[in-house]
Design a protein around this motif. Structure first.
Motif, PDB file in Angstrom:
ATOM      1  N   LEU A   1     -11.188  10.829  27.730  1.00 11.15           N
ATOM      2  CA  LEU A   1     -11.708  12.193  27.786  1.00 11.15           C
ATOM      3  C   LEU A   1     -10.790  13.152  27.024  1.00 11.15           C
ATOM      4  CD1 LEU A   1     -13.549  14.456  28.975  1.00 11.15           C
ATOM      5  CD2 LEU A   1     -12.132  14.357  31.042  1.00 11.15           C
ATOM      6  N   ALA A   2      -9.477  13.033  27.253  1.00 14.64           N
ATOM      7  CA  ALA A   2      -8.510  13.904  26.572  1.00 14.64           C
ATOM      8  C   ALA A   2      -8.543  13.685  25.066  1.00 14.64           C
ATOM      9  CB  ALA A   2      -7.101  13.633  27.116  1.00 14.64           C
ATOM     10  N   ILE A   3      -8.688  12.443  24.658  1.00  7.60           N
ATOM     11  CA  ILE A   3      -8.693  12.107  23.234  1.00  7.60           C
ATOM     12  C   ILE A   3      -9.956  12.620  22.551  1.00  7.60           C
ATOM     13  CG2 ILE A   3      -9.177  10.027  21.840  1.00  7.60           C
ATOM     14  CD1 ILE A   3      -6.559   8.900  23.078  1.00  7.60           C
ATOM     15  N   ILE A   4     -11.085  12.537  23.232  1.00  7.30           N
ATOM     16  CA  ILE A   4     -12.329  13.056  22.652  1.00  7.30           C
ATOM     17  C   ILE A   4     -12.252  14.574  22.514  1.00  7.30           C
ATOM     18  CG2 ILE A   4     -14.800  13.376  23.092  1.00  7.30           C
ATOM     19  CD1 ILE A   4     -14.695  10.485  24.329  1.00  7.30           C
ATOM     20  N   LYS A   5     -11.685  15.234  23.502  1.00  7.42           N
ATOM     21  CA  LYS A   5     -11.489  16.691  23.385  1.00  7.42           C
ATOM     22  C   LYS A   5     -10.599  17.025  22.193  1.00  7.42           C
ATOM     23  CE  LYS A   5     -12.129  18.092  28.229  1.00  7.42           C
ATOM     24  NZ  LYS A   5     -11.463  18.614  29.442  1.00  7.42           N
ATOM     25  N   LYS A   6      -9.541  16.244  22.003  1.00  2.61           N
ATOM     26  CA  LYS A   6      -8.624  16.470  20.887  1.00  2.61           C
ATOM     27  C   LYS A   6      -9.325  16.209  19.549  1.00  2.61           C
ATOM     28  CE  LYS A   6      -4.876  17.385  21.102  1.00  2.61           C
ATOM     29  NZ  LYS A   6      -4.181  18.703  20.991  1.00  2.61           N
ATOM     30  N   MET A   7     -10.140  15.167  19.482  1.00  2.00           N
ATOM     31  CA  MET A   7     -10.879  14.858  18.251  1.00  2.00           C
ATOM     32  C   MET A   7     -11.827  15.995  17.889  1.00  2.00           C
ATOM     33  SD  MET A   7     -14.103  13.661  17.114  1.00  2.00           S
ATOM     34  CE  MET A   7     -14.842  12.713  18.439  1.00  2.00           C
TER      35      MET A   7
ATOM     36  N   GLU B   1     -11.566  19.111  18.753  1.00  2.00           N
ATOM     37  CA  GLU B   1     -10.744  20.258  18.332  1.00  2.00           C
ATOM     38  C   GLU B   1     -10.287  20.094  16.886  1.00  2.00           C
ATOM     39  OE1 GLU B   1      -6.134  21.349  19.023  1.00  2.00           O
ATOM     40  OE2 GLU B   1      -7.222  20.936  20.881  1.00  2.00           O
ATOM     41  N   LYS B   2      -9.794  18.909  16.538  1.00  2.00           N
ATOM     42  CA  LYS B   2      -9.232  18.700  15.197  1.00  2.00           C
ATOM     43  C   LYS B   2     -10.318  18.654  14.123  1.00  2.00           C
ATOM     44  CE  LYS B   2      -4.694  17.065  15.797  1.00  2.00           C
ATOM     45  NZ  LYS B   2      -3.637  16.474  15.002  1.00  2.00           N
ATOM     46  N   LYS B   3     -11.466  18.080  14.473  1.00  2.00           N
ATOM     47  CA  LYS B   3     -12.562  17.988  13.506  1.00  2.00           C
ATOM     48  C   LYS B   3     -13.439  19.239  13.513  1.00  2.00           C
ATOM     49  CE  LYS B   3     -11.961  13.673  12.067  1.00  2.00           C
ATOM     50  NZ  LYS B   3     -11.947  13.216  10.657  1.00  2.00           N
ATOM     51  N   GLN B   4     -13.135  20.157  14.445  1.00  2.00           N
ATOM     52  CA  GLN B   4     -13.876  21.417  14.575  1.00  2.00           C
ATOM     53  C   GLN B   4     -15.386  21.167  14.714  1.00  2.00           C
ATOM     54  OE1 GLN B   4     -12.347  23.598  11.103  1.00  2.00           O
ATOM     55  NE2 GLN B   4     -10.992  24.706  12.476  1.00  2.00           N
ATOM     56  N   LEU B   5     -15.722  20.229  15.601  1.00  2.00           N
ATOM     57  CA  LEU B   5     -17.125  19.917  15.851  1.00  2.00           C
ATOM     58  C   LEU B   5     -17.704  20.930  16.842  1.00  2.00           C
ATOM     59  CD1 LEU B   5     -16.895  16.024  16.242  1.00  2.00           C
ATOM     60  CD2 LEU B   5     -17.434  17.345  14.184  1.00  2.00           C
ATOM     61  N   PRO B   6     -18.950  21.363  16.633  1.00  2.00           N
ATOM     62  CA  PRO B   6     -19.544  22.402  17.497  1.00  2.00           C
ATOM     63  C   PRO B   6     -20.121  21.825  18.782  1.00  2.00           C
ATOM     64  CG  PRO B   6     -21.066  21.843  15.755  1.00  2.00           C
ATOM     65  CD  PRO B   6     -19.838  21.006  15.515  1.00  2.00           C
ATOM     66  N   VAL B   7     -19.285  21.196  19.587  1.00  3.86           N
ATOM     67  CA  VAL B   7     -19.743  20.600  20.843  1.00  3.86           C
ATOM     68  C   VAL B   7     -18.698  20.850  21.926  1.00  3.86           C
ATOM     69  CG1 VAL B   7     -18.815  18.360  20.106  1.00  3.86           C
ATOM     70  CG2 VAL B   7     -20.447  18.446  21.984  1.00  3.86           C
ATOM     71  N   LYS B   8     -19.161  21.169  23.113  1.00  4.18           N
ATOM     72  CA  LYS B   8     -18.268  21.364  24.255  1.00  4.18           C
ATOM     73  C   LYS B   8     -18.204  20.058  25.037  1.00  4.18           C
ATOM     74  CE  LYS B   8     -17.573  24.217  28.382  1.00  4.18           C
ATOM     75  NZ  LYS B   8     -18.140  25.285  29.233  1.00  4.18           N
ATOM     76  N   VAL B   9     -16.971  19.539  25.242  1.00  4.41           N
ATOM     77  CA  VAL B   9     -16.784  18.282  25.963  1.00  4.41           C
ATOM     78  C   VAL B   9     -16.439  18.595  27.417  1.00  4.41           C
ATOM     79  CG1 VAL B   9     -15.423  16.159  26.112  1.00  4.41           C
ATOM     80  CG2 VAL B   9     -16.041  17.100  23.870  1.00  4.41           C
ATOM     81  N   ILE B  10     -17.202  18.009  28.334  1.00  6.20           N
ATOM     82  CA  ILE B  10     -17.090  18.330  29.762  1.00  6.20           C
ATOM     83  C   ILE B  10     -16.756  17.058  30.538  1.00  6.20           C
ATOM     84  CG2 ILE B  10     -18.377  19.138  31.790  1.00  6.20           C
ATOM     85  CD1 ILE B  10     -20.111  20.722  29.586  1.00  6.20           C
ATOM     86  N   GLY B  11     -15.698  17.126  31.343  1.00 10.35           N
ATOM     87  CA  GLY B  11     -15.309  16.001  32.187  1.00 10.35           C
ATOM     88  C   GLY B  11     -16.040  16.056  33.519  1.00 10.35           C
ATOM     89  N   VAL B  12     -16.504  14.897  33.986  1.00  6.76           N
ATOM     90  CA  VAL B  12     -17.232  14.798  35.257  1.00  6.76           C
ATOM     91  C   VAL B  12     -16.406  13.946  36.216  1.00  6.76           C
ATOM     92  CG1 VAL B  12     -19.373  14.018  36.355  1.00  6.76           C
ATOM     93  CG2 VAL B  12     -19.439  15.023  34.061  1.00  6.76           C
ATOM     94  N   PRO B  13     -16.212  14.410  37.464  1.00  4.45           N
ATOM     95  CA  PRO B  13     -15.371  13.671  38.420  1.00  4.45           C
ATOM     96  C   PRO B  13     -15.791  12.212  38.586  1.00  4.45           C
ATOM     97  CG  PRO B  13     -15.897  15.844  39.285  1.00  4.45           C
ATOM     98  CD  PRO B  13     -16.702  15.685  38.029  1.00  4.45           C
TER      99      PRO B  13
END
Length: 282
Positions: free
Chosen positions: A156-162, A164-176
């Motif tokens: 999850l952390a790595i996808i959020k970082k990817m 951010e770095k690729k400036q993709l227009p998508v919000k990544v949301i973690g689910v418990p």
């Protein structure tokens, strides 16, 4: 529920939805679906007009060819689960050529060091495979929001970082983490365990709860000794690693600082099946 089996059909479908102004929620999977996956779609249903699933067993994120070979696959069962859930509007089931049109190989990513911690030490190149397939799926599906379970917290952390770095227009949301009644974190790999071993594996969750109690009064080296001792006495289980890390950097720590957030991470091999779990420490 739409069943989309190639990139061109998906592109036409997404284009129509975007023209209608639909907000898209997306959660990619490798199949072998269970209630943990459905929890992602329940979350996506709240904030999106359209919910899309994908099923693709990504070859580039498996270090061990045997693990790829043994990964549970039953596409008809998965489609039935999605249909019966009533949560998903479309499922994308691409071929390898839809994701890897030239060579079936990963891109190389710099995740600011997140890829070198924990799983990265045991599975070199794994997160390049994850980044490659998720980036490609994001570019094809064009979601507004994407949902991933916290069981694979490092992923999850790595996808959020990817993103951010690729400036993709998508919000990544973690689910418990979605857990069975005995506390075992649901995983597709659990399907390879006999029912009695699933019950025995609840010791993983019980241990994390003990760690959450201990960390207020016990040093981290002592906690690690206690965890190791627990699994030394569990038949058919091998503790691959246990550590406590900073939630933001994922770096292992031996000391608690009051202004930081910490999480315990554990990997246990049960009858040859590798089980991953984690818990935020209050």
């Amino acid at each position: 529920m739409e069943i989309i089996k190639n990139k061109k059909t998906l592109q036409d479908f997404i284009e129509r939805q975007k023209e209608m102004g639909k907000k898209i929620g997306f959660a990619p999977t490798m199949g072998a679906l269970h209630n943990g996956h459905l929890a992602l779609y329940e979350e996506a249903r709240k904030d999106n007009d359209l919910v899309i699933s994908s099923i693709f067993v990504n070859p580039t994120q498996f270090n061990n060819p045997e693990d790829l070979k043994k990964y549970p696959r039953d596409i008809n069962r998965d489609i039935l689960i999605l249909k019966n859930s009533g949560l998903v509007d479309a499922v994308y089931i691409p071929e390898v050529a839809d994701i890897y049109p030239e060579k079936t190989e990963s891109q190389h990513y710099d995740f600011d060091g997140l890829e070198n911690e924990m799983e990265g030490k045991f599975r070199p190149g794994h997160f390049d495979g994850v980044g490659t397939v998720v980036e490609e799926l994001f570019r094809q599906v064009k979601p507004d929001n994407a949902y991933f379970g916290e069981k694979d917290f490092q992923q999850l952390a790595i996808i959020k970082k990817m993103v951010e770095k690729k400036q993709l227009p998508v919000k990544v949301i973690g689910v418990p983490i979605y857990r069975a009644e005995n506390g075992l974190a649901l995983s597709s790999r659990n399907q390879r365990l006999h029912e009695d071993r699933k019950e025995a594996a609840k010791v993983i969750y019980n241990t994390l709860n003990k760690v959450n109690d201990w960390f207020r009064t016990v040093t981290i080296p002592e906690i690690k000794e206690r965890v190791t001792d627990i699994f030394d006495h569990e038949q058919g289980m091998k503790l691959e690693y246990f550590l406590i890390a900073d939630e933001d950097t994922l770096k292992e720590t031996d000391f608690f600082y009051k202004d930081r957030k910490y999480r315990a991470f554990i990997v246990v091999v049960v009858d040859g099946v590798r089980l991953i779990d984690n818990m935020h420490l209050d």
